[in-house]
Every structure is written in structure tokens, then in C-alpha cells.
Design a protein around this motif. Structure first.
Motif, PDB file in Angstrom:
ATOM      1  N   TYR A 268       1.372  36.498 -87.686  1.00  0.00           N
ATOM      2  CA  TYR A 268       0.328  36.474 -86.673  1.00  0.00           C
ATOM      3  C   TYR A 268       0.666  37.476 -85.575  1.00  0.00           C
ATOM      4  CZ  TYR A 268       3.762  33.406 -84.395  1.00  0.00           C
ATOM      5  OH  TYR A 268       4.913  32.877 -83.860  1.00  0.00           O
ATOM      6  N   HIS A 269      -0.368  37.924 -84.891  1.00  0.00           N
ATOM      7  CA  HIS A 269      -0.167  38.824 -83.762  1.00  0.00           C
ATOM      8  C   HIS A 269      -1.357  38.676 -82.816  1.00  0.00           C
ATOM      9  CE1 HIS A 269      -2.715  41.269 -86.475  1.00  0.00           C
ATOM     10  NE2 HIS A 269      -3.171  41.820 -85.361  1.00  0.00           N
ATOM     11  N   THR A 270      -1.237  39.257 -81.630  1.00  0.00           N
ATOM     12  CA  THR A 270      -2.337  39.249 -80.669  1.00  0.00           C
ATOM     13  C   THR A 270      -2.852  40.661 -80.463  1.00  0.00           C
ATOM     14  OG1 THR A 270      -0.838  39.441 -78.775  1.00  0.00           O
ATOM     15  CG2 THR A 270      -1.490  37.218 -79.456  1.00  0.00           C
ATOM     16  N   GLU A 271      -4.147  40.747 -80.156  1.00  0.00           N
ATOM     17  CA  GLU A 271      -4.786  42.030 -79.873  1.00  0.00           C
ATOM     18  C   GLU A 271      -5.633  41.886 -78.617  1.00  0.00           C
ATOM     19  OE1 GLU A 271      -6.984  43.673 -83.189  1.00  0.00           O
ATOM     20  OE2 GLU A 271      -5.804  42.473 -84.608  1.00  0.00           O
ATOM     21  N   ALA A 272      -5.556  42.877 -77.749  1.00  0.00           N
ATOM     22  CA  ALA A 272      -6.405  42.883 -76.562  1.00  0.00           C
ATOM     23  C   ALA A 272      -7.852  43.178 -76.969  1.00  0.00           C
ATOM     24  CB  ALA A 272      -5.916  43.924 -75.574  1.00  0.00           C
ATOM     25  N   ILE A 273      -8.792  42.390 -76.449  1.00  0.00           N
ATOM     26  CA  ILE A 273     -10.213  42.601 -76.753  1.00  0.00           C
ATOM     27  C   ILE A 273     -11.029  42.571 -75.458  1.00  0.00           C
ATOM     28  CG2 ILE A 273     -10.166  41.770 -79.143  1.00  0.00           C
ATOM     29  CD1 ILE A 273     -11.147  39.043 -78.106  1.00  0.00           C
ATOM     30  N   ASP A 274     -10.445  43.076 -74.376  1.00  0.00           N
ATOM     31  CA  ASP A 274     -11.094  42.995 -73.064  1.00  0.00           C
ATOM     32  C   ASP A 274     -12.463  43.670 -73.053  1.00  0.00           C
ATOM     33  OD1 ASP A 274      -8.790  41.745 -72.288  1.00  0.00           O
ATOM     34  OD2 ASP A 274      -7.940  43.472 -71.243  1.00  0.00           O
ATOM     35  N   ASP A 275     -12.563  44.869 -73.642  1.00  0.00           N
ATOM     36  CA  ASP A 275     -13.840  45.580 -73.627  1.00  0.00           C
ATOM     37  C   ASP A 275     -14.888  44.849 -74.451  1.00  0.00           C
ATOM     38  OD1 ASP A 275     -12.691  47.519 -72.051  1.00  0.00           O
ATOM     39  OD2 ASP A 275     -12.331  48.916 -73.700  1.00  0.00           O
ATOM     40  N   LEU A 276     -14.469  44.271 -75.568  1.00  0.00           N
ATOM     41  CA  LEU A 276     -15.401  43.512 -76.397  1.00  0.00           C
ATOM     42  C   LEU A 276     -15.912  42.284 -75.643  1.00  0.00           C
ATOM     43  CD1 LEU A 276     -15.115  42.809 -80.150  1.00  0.00           C
ATOM     44  CD2 LEU A 276     -15.554  40.911 -78.625  1.00  0.00           C
ATOM     45  N   LEU A 277     -15.024  41.595 -74.937  1.00  0.00           N
ATOM     46  CA  LEU A 277     -15.429  40.428 -74.160  1.00  0.00           C
ATOM     47  C   LEU A 277     -16.416  40.815 -73.066  1.00  0.00           C
ATOM     48  CD1 LEU A 277     -11.970  38.659 -73.843  1.00  0.00           C
ATOM     49  CD2 LEU A 277     -13.940  37.812 -75.120  1.00  0.00           C
ATOM     50  N   ALA A 278     -16.201  41.967 -72.442  1.00  0.00           N
ATOM     51  CA  ALA A 278     -17.102  42.408 -71.384  1.00  0.00           C
ATOM     52  C   ALA A 278     -18.509  42.649 -71.923  1.00  0.00           C
ATOM     53  CB  ALA A 278     -16.560  43.682 -70.736  1.00  0.00           C
ATOM     54  N   ASP A 279     -18.613  43.102 -73.171  1.00  0.00           N
ATOM     55  CA  ASP A 279     -19.928  43.397 -73.759  1.00  0.00           C
ATOM     56  C   ASP A 279     -20.574  42.194 -74.428  1.00  0.00           C
ATOM     57  OD1 ASP A 279     -19.755  45.992 -72.943  1.00  0.00           O
ATOM     58  OD2 ASP A 279     -19.553  46.862 -74.949  1.00  0.00           O
ATOM     59  N   TYR A 280     -19.751  41.242 -74.919  1.00  0.00           N
ATOM     60  CA  TYR A 280     -20.287  40.158 -75.741  1.00  0.00           C
ATOM     61  C   TYR A 280     -19.959  38.761 -75.214  1.00  0.00           C
ATOM     62  CZ  TYR A 280     -21.693  43.683 -79.070  1.00  0.00           C
ATOM     63  OH  TYR A 280     -22.317  44.753 -79.656  1.00  0.00           O
ATOM     64  N   VAL A 281     -19.344  38.652 -74.057  1.00  0.00           N
ATOM     65  CA  VAL A 281     -19.147  37.425 -73.270  1.00  0.00           C
ATOM     66  C   VAL A 281     -18.143  36.469 -73.886  1.00  0.00           C
ATOM     67  CG1 VAL A 281     -20.259  35.393 -72.237  1.00  0.00           C
ATOM     68  CG2 VAL A 281     -21.420  37.617 -72.214  1.00  0.00           C
ATOM     69  N   GLY A 282     -18.344  36.061 -75.136  1.00  0.00           N
ATOM     70  CA  GLY A 282     -17.477  35.081 -75.788  1.00  0.00           C
ATOM     71  C   GLY A 282     -18.215  34.430 -76.942  1.00  0.00           C
ATOM     72  N   GLY A 283     -17.676  33.336 -77.478  1.00  0.00           N
ATOM     73  CA  GLY A 283     -18.363  32.526 -78.454  1.00  0.00           C
ATOM     74  C   GLY A 283     -18.972  33.300 -79.601  1.00  0.00           C
ATOM     75  N   ARG A 284     -20.262  33.054 -79.848  1.00  0.00           N
ATOM     76  CA  ARG A 284     -20.978  33.672 -80.967  1.00  0.00           C
ATOM     77  C   ARG A 284     -20.982  35.186 -80.863  1.00  0.00           C
ATOM     78  NH1 ARG A 284     -27.411  32.637 -81.513  1.00  0.00           N
ATOM     79  NH2 ARG A 284     -27.986  34.478 -82.751  1.00  0.00           N
ATOM     80  N   GLY A 285     -21.090  35.720 -79.648  1.00  0.00           N
ATOM     81  CA  GLY A 285     -21.122  37.165 -79.494  1.00  0.00           C
ATOM     82  C   GLY A 285     -19.840  37.812 -79.965  1.00  0.00           C
TER      83      GLY A 285
END
Length: 555
Positions: free
Chosen positions: A18-35
């Protein structure tokens, strides 16, 4: 704009890594959850992936509102390619797991590949543990809860499958809190194909996200509301639906059920023995029910289950419907798809009203025994063999709120990327008489409705990014949404549009087009309405998304 915080936790089941990846830009565009789940799936799942193969990925995602104590936020999203529809499916479940996922500190968790043996994947803020559980393969959902109690966990930490998921029933659910389901689309079968019996979430790393004070106003109104749903949940609409002709029965041959009074909201409320709710919610619309005579305890049935296991199979005893509901929860199946599949079998064999046969078939479906093996494939795949009409859209069987009466909802069933799911746009809510006294949309005809359906599809997508319960809609004005998400309404609707468009494009790449936006009944001017719907969206007239309309995904 308010959005979830935290990285993606990617879990490789093949390598047990397992590993972690930063997804800050994706969260800014798609908020969370289903997006977030949709965007990640669009970029990471091959367009030709086998839904039950290792190349499919399963996403669990939280939203920004799960760090709050606001009512209507006890929900979690899951996304993958559906083995039932063969398109992209997102489903969200209530209960109490959402806060536990938020406590891990991850905005989303991704399951990649498949394990070589049955496992429980334990996700914490410290890491991931893979626990081999060969002895749990075959057990019902409550037994998983018993197993994790040794770790100090309970049903609210767990997303589990039952035998239906293990046996690749195409409408198998992922269950949490034992009775809450990631229900539609067969995501339980996806998890089973990966040899994952359960995923647990725990931690002490919930991100700090500033939520406006309007959240407190909504919570207070939820507590003070005198809505009948606080007593009867969704079953409170049964009498109205039956009166208006939006309550399917006799395997969709009729739009009302003469035995409805025996299974309606009053009948369910009479079996309710305490309040039930989701995490942090003061609305408390859930339905813990008990039959003293038999000792049966379950949660529900909700309105859709009254249709699928009551009206459609012509079963008029509320305890029989409760038993069907309980079996589906324990075995891990969507009550709508399962009940409709059973009803199709009853129609083919002239066995309407045979509750014992209904219960027998539910078990056989979960274990793929005898005729249950065929029914487990879903109506779209077995309708011709059984000699019944195919009551599905894109392979997903119909919920209630019948589109033959509520024509706008009929259009919404056809256009929904998930298939015949009433929750995709909830357009029915505007075609019933409105409880606030304002004028409802005329349920007859499609004139002027395509733009309204589009807006509601976008708004529901925003809620699913939040992740926000549908039943908050009476307390979610445009001003409140803007304040809560710290964004203007146009920007919020833009998020919803991106999500819906990515879903459509993913499905297009899998072969979906206008030919899949079809109903098993005729509506007036349907083709013209479909043309208008595509034109309003800027899509091609064959229902596909032009290349220049596909949103960018920052991953």
C-alpha cells in the motif's frame, strides 16, 4: 470551495502493499465522495475492464461534511465498474462508517487487483493490515461483525459482503452497520471478485475542515422537524404513490397494489420498536422493526422494498416483506434488484403472492443454487429465457415512483448513467404534490423537463460529493448550499456537471450510447425530449460526449 482533505490510500491486493498519493488538485475540482471516486475510476480503470476481473478497481470516498456533526452527513460513497450494468456505478450508504473512514485521514481508499485468498483489509491511519480469513468465506454479514469485535471494532467500522458477493451475484451489496447497503449496481460482487470479505476503517486522524455555522441551523431544523418521515421513513409515501399510480405491482404489470394498506407506512410503523438514525443525524428516519410473534428483527423495509418485495410479487403481509428485507441484508443483496428478479420468476410461473417461494428464492440467488443461479444474473440477462419483459434501463431494474405516471421521472430513469435508479435525479420529488404548498411540476408529459432533469442530476451529484443525504433537500436552499460549500451555485452545479459527464464518457468508451437511454414503455414525445436533453448538455445526438466536452482530471 469546501472539499475533502487528505491523500488517497492505494492498496495493492496482489502484492499486499500500500502507499499514499496526494490528490489535492483532484479534491479541489471534485470535492469528495462520488466526484473523487468517479474521477479516479475514469483515469485508472481500463475502459474495457471486466467488472469481475482484477483490472476493475473499487473506491471508498468520504466528503468534507463527514468531519462535521451536521445532520444528513452520515454517508460514504463507493465506486467501481458495475457487473450488473457494465457501466460505472457509484453508490452511497448511510449508517456510521463515514466518520470512521474520515478518522483514517484519507479522502479515498482504492482497492487494486485481487487477493489470492479471502482477506479482511484493515485500514488505519498508521497503515494497512491484510488478515487472511478463509473461515469467514461463506458466512453472513453479522458474523463478520462478531469476528472483528476481537479487534475492538464493530459493525460501524466495517464494509462487508455476504455470500451473494462471494458468489458474484450481479446485484450483491456491500453492507455496513449490518443493515445499510451500498446497494445498487452489484459492488458487493466486485469486492467478492477481489477475495475481500470486508474492509475496516479506524483511526484518530480526522482532518480539520472549517464548516460554516449554517450546518448548525440545518442540524437544529432536523431535530425540530415534525416530518412524518421521522416516524415512517420513506414508507410514508406509500399511500400517495398507490393513489397516484406510481407503485408498481404484479411485476410492473400494474401501477398500484390493492393490498397496499397491509404493508404501508402505518403497517411498518406499527412494527417499529425504537428510533433509528445515521451518524450525527437528528432527523432519525430509519426503521428498526420487530415482529413479536416470530421474533424477527430487522431495519426496514423502506418504501422501495415495499414495492420490490410487496407490490411486485403481490405479497400483502408486512412481516413477509420484513423477512425478505432481513434475508437480503444478511446475505448482502440489493433489495430492489433482488425483489424484482424474484417477481419476474413469479410472473413466469404464475406464483404471485407465494411468500414462502419468495424467501426460498432469495436464499437460492445468494448461493446461486438451482433457479437462483439464473436469477442472480439480473433481469436483463435472464428475461428472454424466462419469457418475461425486460424491466430495466442499462441492466438496472426499476425502483418505484413509476415513470408511466411521473413522466419526468421516466425521462430521468432513461438518462441516468446508473440505469433505472430514482436517486440519480430524484425528479419524482418535484412531480408529487409538494409538502411546502408550492406548485409541483405537472407529472404528465415531458414539455420543458429536460433542462430540469439536467439540473437535478447535477445537484444530486454535488450532494454525493459532499456526501449529503437526499432527505436534506427540504432544508438545502441555494443560499445554504452556497454558504455550506463556500462557493456560488453556478460553480457547484459545474462540479455536478463534470461528474455526470465523466460517468457518461466512461460508459461511452464501454459502448453505451443513445440506444441505452431507453424505457420498456412509451412516453409522449420521448425522442424529442431526449434530443433536447443531449443538446442542452452539448452532447452528440447519439448520446455520446464530444472530445472537447470531456473534463480534465488532475491526477
Amino acid at each position: 470551495m469546501l472539499h475533502a482533505e487528505g491523500p488517497l490510500r492505494s492498496i495493492d491486493l496482489d502484492r499486499r502493499e500500500y502507499h499514499t498519493e496526494a490528490i489535492d488538485d483532484l479534491l479541489a475540482d471534485y470535492v469528495g465522495g462520488r466526484g473523487v471516486g468517479t474521477a479516479l475510476a475514469h483515469e485508472r480503470i481500463p475502459f474495457d475492464a471486466d467488472p469481475l476481473g482484477p483490472e476493475n478497481r473499487l473506491y471508498f470516498a468520504t466528503g468534507p461534511l463527514q468531519v462535521s456533526t451536521m445532520s444528513f452527513t452520515g454517508r460514504t460513497n463507493a465506486t467501481a465498474v458495475s457487473p450488473l450494468t457494465d457501466g460505472l456505478a457509484s453508490s452511497n450508504a448511510g449508517g456510521f462508517m463515514s466518520r470512521n473512514l474520515a478518522d483514517t485521514g484519507y479522502a479515498a481508499v482504492e482497492l487494486v487487483g485481487e487477493s489470492d485468498e479471502p482477506v479482511i483489509v484493515h485500514v488505519t491511519d498508521d497503515g494497512v493490515e491484510f488478515e487472511p480469513v478463509p473461515d469467514l468465506w461463506g458466512v453472513e454479514v453479522p458474523a463478520v461483525t462478531e469476528h472483528v469485535e476481537d479487534r475492538g471494532l464493530d459493525a460501524d467500522n466495517v464494509a462487508a459482503i455476504g455470500p451473494a458477493g462471494e458468489n458474484a451475484v450481479r446485484f450483491a451489496s456491500i453492507m455496513t452497520s449490518e443493515s445499510r447497503a451500498f446497494g445498487r449496481g452489484g459492488l458487493g460482487a466486485v469486492m467478492g471478485s477481489k477475495n475481500v470479505k470486508a474492509v475496516t476503517f479506524e483511526g484518530d486522524s480526522r482532518p480539520e475542515i472549517g464548516i460554516d455555522a449554517v450546518a448548525g441551523e440545518i442540524h437544529r431544523e432536523a431535530a425540530e422537524s415534525d416530518s412524518i418521515m421521522k416516524r415512517q421513513g420513506t414508507t410514508s409515501v406509500t399511500d400517495l404513490a398507490n393513489e397516484m399510480g406510481t407503485f408498481p405491482s404484479r411485476y410492473f404489470a400494474d401501477v398500484s397494489f390493492e393490498g397496499y394498506e397491509s404493508i404501508n407506512g402505518d403497517a411498518v410503523e406499527a412494527k417499529k420498536y425504537r428510533k433509528g438514525t445515521c451518524s450525527a443525524c437528528a432527523f432519525a428516519c430509519k426503521l428498526p422493526t420487530k415482529d413479536e410473534a416470530s421474533g424477527l428483527e430487522t431495519e426496514g423495509p423502506e418504501f422501495e422494498t415495499l414495492m420490490s418485495f410487496g407490490g411486485n410479487p403481490m405479497v400483502d403481509d408486512v412481516v413477509d416483506v420484513m423477512q425478505s428485507n432481513d434475508l437480503c441484508d444478511r446475505l448482502g443483496m440489493d433489495t430492489i434488484s433482488c425483489g424484482n428478479a424474484v417477481s419476474a420468476y413469479l410472473a413466469a410461473h404464475d406464483e404471485f403472492g407465494n411468500a414462502d417461494l419468495v424467501h426460498d428464492l432469495v436464499g437460492k440467488i445468494a448461493y446461486r443454487e438451482d433457479e437462483g443461479d439464473r436469477l442472480a444474473e439480473g433481469i436483463h440477462r435472464f428475461a428472454d429465457d424466462l419469457g418475461v419483459e425486460d424491466w430495466t434501463v442499462k441492466g438496472l431494474s426499476f425502483s418505484a415512483h413509476d415513470g408511466r405516471t411521473l413522466n419526468g421521472q421516466g425521462l430521468a430513469f432513461a438518462t441516468a448513467n446508473r440505469g433505472a435508479d430514482h436517486m440519480y435525479a430524484t425528479f419524482y420529488a418535484w412531480e408529487y404534490p409538494l409538502v411546502d404548498g408550492s406548485e409541483a411540476v405537472d407529472p404528465e408529459g415531458l414539455d420543458g423537463k429536460p433542462p430540469l432533469v439536467i439540473e437535478q442530476e447535477h445537484r444530486r451529484a454535488v450532494e454525493d460529493c459532499g456526501v449529503l443525504c437526499r432527505f436534506s433537500r427540504g432544508m438545502q436552499s441555494v443560499d445554504r448550499l452556497e454558504t455550506l460549500f463556500d462557493a456560488d451555485y453556478e460553480s457547484l452545479i459545474g462540479v455536478g456537471e463534470r461528474v455526470v459527464t465523466l460517468e457518461r464518457h466512461f460508459n461511452n468508451r464501454r459502448g453505451f450510447d443513445r440506444g441505452d437511454d431507453r424505457l420498456p414503455y412509451d412516453l409522449p414525445d420521448f425522442e424529442a425530449a431526449l434530443d433536447e436533453y443531449y443538446a442542452e448538455r452539448g452532447w452528440n445526438d447519439d448520446g455520446t460526449v464530444p472530445a472537447d466536452r470531456v473534463p480534465e482530471v488532475p491526477v
